[in-house]
Design an enzyme around this catalytic site. Structure first.
Site, PDB file in Angstrom:
ATOM      1  N   GLY A  41       0.778  -1.235   0.000  1.00  0.00           N
ATOM      2  CA  GLY A  41       0.000   0.000   0.000  1.00  0.00           C
ATOM      3  C   GLY A  41       0.811   1.288   0.000  1.00  0.00           C
ATOM      4  N   ASP A 104       0.819   3.354   4.497  1.00  0.00           N
ATOM      5  CA  ASP A 104      -0.182   4.107   3.753  1.00  0.00           C
ATOM      6  C   ASP A 104      -1.205   4.759   4.669  1.00  0.00           C
ATOM      7  OD1 ASP A 104      -1.246   1.647   4.465  1.00  0.00           O
ATOM      8  OD2 ASP A 104      -1.908   1.087   2.456  1.00  0.00           O
ATOM      9  N   ASP A 107      -5.551   2.896  10.506  1.00  0.00           N
ATOM     10  CA  ASP A 107      -6.990   2.676  10.633  1.00  0.00           C
ATOM     11  C   ASP A 107      -7.263   2.277  12.089  1.00  0.00           C
ATOM     12  OD1 ASP A 107      -9.646   2.220   9.706  1.00  0.00           O
ATOM     13  OD2 ASP A 107      -9.209   0.151   9.222  1.00  0.00           O
ATOM     14  N   LYS A 135      -7.125   7.656   9.987  1.00  0.00           N
ATOM     15  CA  LYS A 135      -8.550   7.614  10.336  1.00  0.00           C
ATOM     16  C   LYS A 135      -8.649   7.502  11.849  1.00  0.00           C
ATOM     17  CE  LYS A 135      -9.948   4.539   6.644  1.00  0.00           C
ATOM     18  NZ  LYS A 135     -10.695   3.305   6.364  1.00  0.00           N
ATOM     19  N   PHE A 156     -13.777   4.125   3.332  1.00  0.00           N
ATOM     20  CA  PHE A 156     -12.792   3.256   2.709  1.00  0.00           C
ATOM     21  C   PHE A 156     -12.231   3.950   1.468  1.00  0.00           C
ATOM     22  CE2 PHE A 156     -10.969  -0.293   0.404  1.00  0.00           C
ATOM     23  CZ  PHE A 156     -10.300  -0.953   1.425  1.00  0.00           C
ATOM     24  N   ASP A 163      -5.390  -0.245  -2.300  1.00  0.00           N
ATOM     25  CA  ASP A 163      -6.172  -1.118  -3.175  1.00  0.00           C
ATOM     26  C   ASP A 163      -7.496  -1.526  -2.545  1.00  0.00           C
ATOM     27  OD1 ASP A 163      -5.076  -2.870  -1.133  1.00  0.00           O
ATOM     28  OD2 ASP A 163      -5.732  -4.524  -2.421  1.00  0.00           O
ATOM     29  N   ARG A 169      -5.065   0.524  -7.253  1.00  0.00           N
ATOM     30  CA  ARG A 169      -3.791   0.908  -6.657  1.00  0.00           C
ATOM     31  C   ARG A 169      -3.015   1.961  -7.430  1.00  0.00           C
ATOM     32  NH1 ARG A 169      -1.943  -2.106  -2.487  1.00  0.00           N
ATOM     33  NH2 ARG A 169      -2.287  -4.324  -2.747  1.00  0.00           N
TER      34      ARG A 169
HETATM   35  P1  5GP Z   1      -4.945  -1.044  10.724  1.00  0.00           P
HETATM   36  O1  5GP Z   1      -4.010  -2.128  11.141  1.00  0.00           O
HETATM   37  O2  5GP Z   1      -4.543   0.318  11.187  1.00  0.00           O
HETATM   38  O3  5GP Z   1      -6.367  -1.367  11.068  1.00  0.00           O
HETATM   39  O4  5GP Z   1      -4.960  -1.033   9.171  1.00  0.00           O
HETATM   40  C1  5GP Z   1      -3.896  -0.658   8.458  1.00  0.00           C
HETATM   41  C2  5GP Z   1      -3.915  -1.315   7.098  1.00  0.00           C
HETATM   42  O5  5GP Z   1      -5.256  -1.588   6.654  1.00  0.00           O
HETATM   43  C3  5GP Z   1      -3.367  -0.345   6.094  1.00  0.00           C
HETATM   44  O6  5GP Z   1      -1.968  -0.518   5.940  1.00  0.00           O
HETATM   45  C4  5GP Z   1      -4.148  -0.702   4.839  1.00  0.00           C
HETATM   46  O7  5GP Z   1      -3.458  -1.740   4.164  1.00  0.00           O
HETATM   47  C5  5GP Z   1      -5.462  -1.206   5.336  1.00  0.00           C
HETATM   48  N1  5GP Z   1      -6.512  -0.167   5.305  1.00  0.00           N
HETATM   49  C6  5GP Z   1      -7.091   0.476   6.337  1.00  0.00           C
HETATM   50  N2  5GP Z   1      -7.997   1.372   5.942  1.00  0.00           N
HETATM   51  C7  5GP Z   1      -8.002   1.304   4.592  1.00  0.00           C
HETATM   52  C8  5GP Z   1      -8.724   2.024   3.575  1.00  0.00           C
HETATM   53  O8  5GP Z   1      -9.563   2.916   3.800  1.00  0.00           O
HETATM   54  N3  5GP Z   1      -8.448   1.677   2.292  1.00  0.00           N
HETATM   55  C9  5GP Z   1      -7.530   0.705   1.963  1.00  0.00           C
HETATM   56  N4  5GP Z   1      -7.357   0.449   0.677  1.00  0.00           N
HETATM   57  N5  5GP Z   1      -6.825   0.034   2.887  1.00  0.00           N
HETATM   58  C10 5GP Z   1      -7.055   0.334   4.185  1.00  0.00           C
HETATM   59 MG    MG Z   2      -0.950  -1.786   4.403  1.00  0.00          MG
END
Ligand code: 5GP
Ligand code: MG
Length: 181
Positions: A41, A104, A107, A135, A156, A163, A169
Site C-alpha cells: 500500500g 499508507d 486505521d 482515520k 474506505f 487497493d 492501486r
Molecule cells: P490497521 O491495522 O490500522 O487497522 O490497518 C492498516 C492497514 O489496513 C493499512 O496498511 C491498509 O493496508 C489497510 N486499510 C485500512 N484502511 C483502509 C482504507 O480505507 N483503504 C484501503 N485500501 N486500505 C485500508
Molecule cells: Mg498496508
C-alpha cells in the site's frame, strides 16, 4: 459491489503539495538512518516521500537508507482481519538504527503498533511512524502516528497505492469507495 466517488477525495496536486511539506516537517525534527516502507500500500507514497525527503536533506541525503517489508492484515475485504503478517524484516539491519516507519494508512492502528513493537524488538534505537492517511475515528489500539499527511473520515479509500482486492492501486489520486446496489 463498490464504485468510486465521482470526484477524488484528494487530487494528485494536493497530494504532491502535502508530501513535500510533510518531508520538510520530518527532516526538521528527525534525522533517521533508515526509512522502512510497508508494501504494498505504501509504495507510491514512499517513492514520492523519499524523493522529497532527499530534496530537504541536502548533504545528508546520500547516507539515508531505504528498505521494504511486506505487511498484510486485510485480505480481499474492506475490514481488517486484525492479524498482522510481516515478511522480510529479518533481512533488514535495524540494530542501533533510527527508523522512520512509513505506511499508507492508520486505521484501527493494529498494523502500526505491531510494526513498531517488532522494530523495537529487532533492536532499533528509535522508531517514529509516518502515514499518508489517518482515520482517527477508527482507532482501536493506542498509537499515534508521529507524522500524518491527511486526516480523513471513516471511509474506505483507494488509489495512490491503496487497493481494494488489488485494484485501484495505480491511480494517482485518492478516491472514496462506496457501496453500490
Ligand atoms: P490497521 O491495522 O490500522 O487497522 O490497518 C492498516 C492497514 O489496513 C493499512 O496498511 C491498509 O493496508 C489497510 N486499510 C485500512 N484502511 C483502509 C482504507 O480505507 N483503504 C484501503 N485500501 N486500505 C485500508
Ligand atoms: Mg498496508
Amino acid at each position: 459491489m463498490y464504485r468510486m466517488s465521482e470526484k477524488p477525495l484528494i487530487p494528485a496536486d494536493k497530494i504532491r503539495e502535502r508530501v513535500a511539506t510533510l518531508a520538510r516537517e520530518i527532516v526538521d525534527v528527525y534525522d533517521y538512518d533508515i526509512l522502512l516502507s510497508a508494501l504494498t500500500g505504501a509504495y507510491m507514497f514512499t517513492a514520492d516521500l523519499s524523493r522529497e525527503l532527499a530534496n530537504a536533506q541536502g548533504a545528508k541525503a546520500p547516507h539515508k537508507r531505504i528498505a521494504f517489508i511486506k505487511a498484510s492484515s486485510y485480505g480481499d475485504s474492506t475490514e481488517s482481519s486484525g492479524k498482522l503478517q510481516v515478511q522480510g524484516l529479518e533481512r533488514v539491519h535495524l540494530q542501533g538504527k533510527k527508523v522512520l516507519m512509513v505506511d499508507d494508512i492508520a486505521d484501527t492502528g493494529t498494523t502500526l503498533l505491531g510494526l513498531t513493537d517488532m522494530l523495537n524488538e529487532a533492536g532499533a534505537k528509535e522508531v517514529r511512524t509516518c502515514v499518508l492517511l489517518n482515520k482517527q475515528e477508527r482507532r482501536e489500539v493506542e498509537i499515534k502516528a508521529d507524522f500524518v499527511g491527511f486526516e480523513i473520515a471513516n471511509e474506505f479509500v483507494v488509489g495512490y497505492g491503496l487497493d481494494y482486492a488489488n485494484e485501484y492501486r495505480t491511480l494517482p489520486e485518492i478516491w472514496t469507495l462506496q457501496e453500490a446496489d
